[in-house]
Design an enzyme around this catalytic site. Structure first.
Site, PDB file in Angstrom:
ATOM      1  N   GLU A 150      -6.229   3.674  -6.238  1.00 10.53           N
ATOM      2  CA  GLU A 150      -7.802   3.859  -5.693  1.00 10.53           C
ATOM      3  C   GLU A 150      -8.267   4.685  -5.944  1.00 10.53           C
ATOM      4  O   GLU A 150      -7.922   6.267  -5.464  1.00 10.53           O
ATOM      5  CB  GLU A 150      -7.198   3.564  -4.035  1.00 10.53           C
ATOM      6  CG  GLU A 150      -9.259   3.273  -4.018  1.00 10.53           C
ATOM      7  CD  GLU A 150      -9.223   3.520  -2.167  1.00 10.53           C
ATOM      8  OE1 GLU A 150      -9.875   2.814  -1.514  1.00 10.53           O
ATOM      9  OE2 GLU A 150      -8.198   4.474  -1.463  1.00 10.53           O
ATOM     10  N   ASP A 172      -3.742   4.476  -2.473  1.00 16.79           N
ATOM     11  CA  ASP A 172      -3.930   4.302  -1.655  1.00 16.79           C
ATOM     12  C   ASP A 172      -4.958   6.082  -2.074  1.00 16.79           C
ATOM     13  O   ASP A 172      -3.958   6.623  -1.783  1.00 16.79           O
ATOM     14  CB  ASP A 172      -3.976   4.676  -0.092  1.00 16.79           C
ATOM     15  CG  ASP A 172      -5.371   5.005   0.417  1.00 16.79           C
ATOM     16  OD1 ASP A 172      -6.086   4.131   1.128  1.00 16.79           O
ATOM     17  OD2 ASP A 172      -5.747   5.602   1.291  1.00 16.79           O
ATOM     18  N   ASP A 192       0.704  -1.158   0.478  1.00 16.02           N
ATOM     19  CA  ASP A 192       0.090   0.428  -0.030  1.00 16.02           C
ATOM     20  C   ASP A 192       1.116   1.316  -0.170  1.00 16.02           C
ATOM     21  O   ASP A 192       1.586   1.148   0.366  1.00 16.02           O
ATOM     22  CB  ASP A 192      -0.631   0.080   0.928  1.00 16.02           C
ATOM     23  CG  ASP A 192      -2.233  -0.089   0.693  1.00 16.02           C
ATOM     24  OD1 ASP A 192      -2.726   0.766   0.121  1.00 16.02           O
ATOM     25  OD2 ASP A 192      -2.951  -1.367   0.961  1.00 16.02           O
ATOM     26  N   HIS A 203     -10.673  -4.914   2.917  1.00 13.34           N
ATOM     27  CA  HIS A 203     -11.064  -4.517   4.080  1.00 13.34           C
ATOM     28  C   HIS A 203     -12.035  -3.273   4.100  1.00 13.34           C
ATOM     29  O   HIS A 203     -11.795  -3.207   5.267  1.00 13.34           O
ATOM     30  CB  HIS A 203      -8.884  -4.106   4.144  1.00 13.34           C
ATOM     31  CG  HIS A 203      -8.494  -2.707   3.230  1.00 13.34           C
ATOM     32  ND1 HIS A 203      -8.693  -2.661   2.379  1.00 13.34           N
ATOM     33  CD2 HIS A 203      -8.449  -1.457   3.880  1.00 13.34           C
ATOM     34  CE1 HIS A 203      -8.154  -1.847   2.133  1.00 13.34           C
ATOM     35  NE2 HIS A 203      -8.257  -0.803   2.892  1.00 13.34           N
ATOM     36  N   ASP A 204     -12.216  -3.172   3.240  1.00 14.99           N
ATOM     37  CA  ASP A 204     -13.090  -1.569   3.498  1.00 14.99           C
ATOM     38  C   ASP A 204     -14.549  -2.360   3.332  1.00 14.99           C
ATOM     39  O   ASP A 204     -15.763  -1.181   3.494  1.00 14.99           O
ATOM     40  CB  ASP A 204     -12.727  -0.536   2.579  1.00 14.99           C
ATOM     41  CG  ASP A 204     -12.169   0.380   3.360  1.00 14.99           C
ATOM     42  OD1 ASP A 204     -11.999  -0.328   3.872  1.00 14.99           O
ATOM     43  OD2 ASP A 204     -11.180   0.824   2.296  1.00 14.99           O
TER      44      ASP A 204
END
Length: 557
Positions: free
Chosen positions: A262, A213, A112, A330-331
């Site tokens: 993202e 991210d 990330d 994960h979200d």
């Protein structure tokens, strides 16, 4: 079936040499994957211990969520030192050992990259706060304000104002997430220089790429920007961002690494500028398909919206760009709970849809064994600050506590963050100590050890889909075409090259339905390659029920 004028173009040499187009990824949330030192928290050595399991599954690369030094206000997305490992996860030596072992097994690792913001404990921000003329003041967005009157009325993603007032310097700083996550000022060349140095440091260490991210938020509108219909418009894909993205792309191209951005706020019709051979990144994660339907507290994912959204992205990136495919991360809550009924049949059906689309599939840890949402019964079981804030807001609005809990946890990120269920032992084999987040009690039935042994398991279905995809050019580069677009529960599409055509036919509901396939498919020419239930010859009228999925193949003249 497309005629010769619309047949898929020959796969270019560039496409053939892009390893990530042939690959399947696996996302790891380190805190919840495997605890090797028995402190209740997953770590790097736990990941290394389970690399053979991932190799057996058939994936090609691992995306590791943040492992950097952090106060953990936002589960590691608030970084205080970009070049240090959080002590919960181990040491830099542990990371290098993980990287070496992964490469030995021919598994790549991407990390990330969080550069929209830092932690408020990062040395840059600590310096920035000291005075108006500090050399690091301009590393962040500071502006004149009073304690009771912020510079504007913009709202953060986590709730509340995007501004936090600082008593020492009598100014406010900007943050699109939590107040402990101040946004970096990308208009400052010194900021970009230091970020690019850090990126090169990691790439020189030997990692294989980045998931970037919140990258669509790095450019902001002027503080007097007038919000109309979209409250996130002032900091979502704002004009001028392309300058910074081109600079990032130059570094990534130099190192020839994989990148996935993202990019919330980037619609499907603009995605070709962001992704592909000429885009800023190899691919981007879109958020458009994650629509919810139903009453608050009982919301599910919309199958119709999922179909329509994925179709738009498949079509928009058909000739330019590349899709990053996912159903959970994960979200988001667990896909088998969001779009299904927690059953193995639903998990297999969703896997069939996901793995055979055009793009690079990402499997989230536990998805391959059918892990489900957690049955939260108390807000004390929740770790996510955003869920807790939502719950408290509902209470303040007069919502009854039991209703507030149901609404707040319905779409909580904690569903996906419960520890991995490895086996039918204490804490699901994740740890011998009490885990940082509770393990779902269904670990006794849903766990990796059991799924690896069962030939009809979800795990083996994922293996088979991954193998099939890797062996089949049409399932990587073939043209996508959605069939039965108006059907409320059936997701069906074809993948076509000049030499063969594949048909994917999936019922995404526990009910019986009859579908009429287009006459152009010539049903007699198809051979069934894969089925989640009993095999069924392809016919003009197909009776489907209970999440059954079928994959057919036809050779073209």
């Amino acid at each position: 079936m497309p005629n010769s004028a619309t047949q898929t173009k020959q796969v270019s040499t560039v496409e053939q040499n892009s390893w990530w187009k042939n690959a399947v990824g696996y996302q790891i949330y380190p805190r919840s994957f495997k605890d090797s030192n028995h402190d209740g928290i997953g770590d790097l050595n736990g990941i290394r211990e389970k690399l053979p399991y991932l190799k057996e599954l058939g994936i090609d690369f691992i995306w590791v969520n943040p492992i950097y030094a952090s106060p953990n206000i936002d589960n590691g997305y608030d970084i205080s030192d970009y070049q240090a490992i959080h002590e919960d996860f181990g040491t830099m030596e542990d990371f290098q050992a993980l990287l070496k072992e992964a490469h030995r097994l021919d598994l790549k690792i991407i990390m990330d990259l969080v550069v929209n913001h830092t932690s408020d404990q990062h040395p840059w921000f600590l310096e920035s706060k000291k005075s108006l003329d500090n050399p690091y003041r301009d590393y962040y967005h500071w502006t004149d304000a009073t304690k009771d009157c912020p510079p504007n009325n913009w709202q953060s993603f986590f709730g509340g104002s995007t501004w936090t007032y600082d008593e020492t310097t009598k100014q406010s700083y900007f943050h699109v997430f939590a107040k402990e996550q101040p946004d970096l000022n990308w208009t400052n060349p010194k900021v970009r220089h230091d970020i690019y140095q850090m990126i090169r440091w990691w790439l020189d260490l030997g990692i294989d790429g980045f998931r970037i991210d919140a990258i669509s938020h790095i450019q902001k509108e002027p503080w007097d920007f007038n919000i109309t219909d979209n409250q996130w418009a002032p900091f979502m894909n704002v004009s001028g961002i392309e300058v910074y993205l081109q600079e990032l792309k130059a570094i990534f191209d130099e190192y020839k690494v994989m990148t996935v951005g993202e990019a919330s706020g980037v619609p499907h019709h603009e995605a070709a500028d962001w992704t592909g051979d000429n885009g800023y990144f190899n691919m981007i994660f879109e958020l458009e398909h994650c629509e919810r339907i139903g009453e608050p507290g009982y919301q599910k994912g919309s199958i119709s919206h999922l179909k329509n959204s994925l179709n738009q992205w498949q079509t928009s990136l058909a000739d330019h760009g590349w899709n990053a495919l996912y159903l959970e991360n994960h979200d988001t809550p667990r896909s088998v709970s969001v779009y299904g009924d927690d059953s193995p049949e639903a998990a297999k059906a969703l896997a069939t849809v996901l793995l055979l689309l055009k793009g690079t599939p990402f499997i989230y840890q536990g998805q391959e064994v059918g892990m489900t949402n957690y049955p939260f019964t108390s807000i004390e079981e929740i770790d996510g600050a955003d869920t807790i804030h939502f719950y408290q807001t509902l209470l303040a609005q007069g919502t009854k506590s039991e209703d507030a809990l149901a609404i707040a946890v319905n779409w909580s990120r904690d569903h996906s963050r419960t520890p991995f269920q490895w086996e039918d032992t204490l804490h699901g084999g994740f740890s011998t100590a009490t885990p940082w987040l509770q393990v779902n009690e269904n670990y006794r039935m849903i766990n990796a050890a059991q799924k690896e042994l069962e030939s009809s398991s979800i795990f083996h279905h994922y293996q088979e889909l991954i193998r099939l995809r890797k062996e089949t050019t049409a399932l990587i580069h073939g043209k996508f075409e959605l069939l039965l677009p108006e059907h409320p529960t059936v997701f069906s599409y074809t993948r076509t090259t000049e030499t063969e055509q594949w048909l994917i036919l999936v019922q995404l509901a526990r009910e019986q339905t009859t579908v009429s396939l287009p006459d152009t498919l010539d049903c007699s020419a198809w051979k069934e390659v894969l089925a989640t239930t009993k095999t069924q010859p392809l016919t003009k009228q197909m009776l489907l029920s209970d999440y059954e999925a079928h994959v057919y193949k036809k050779t073209l003249n």
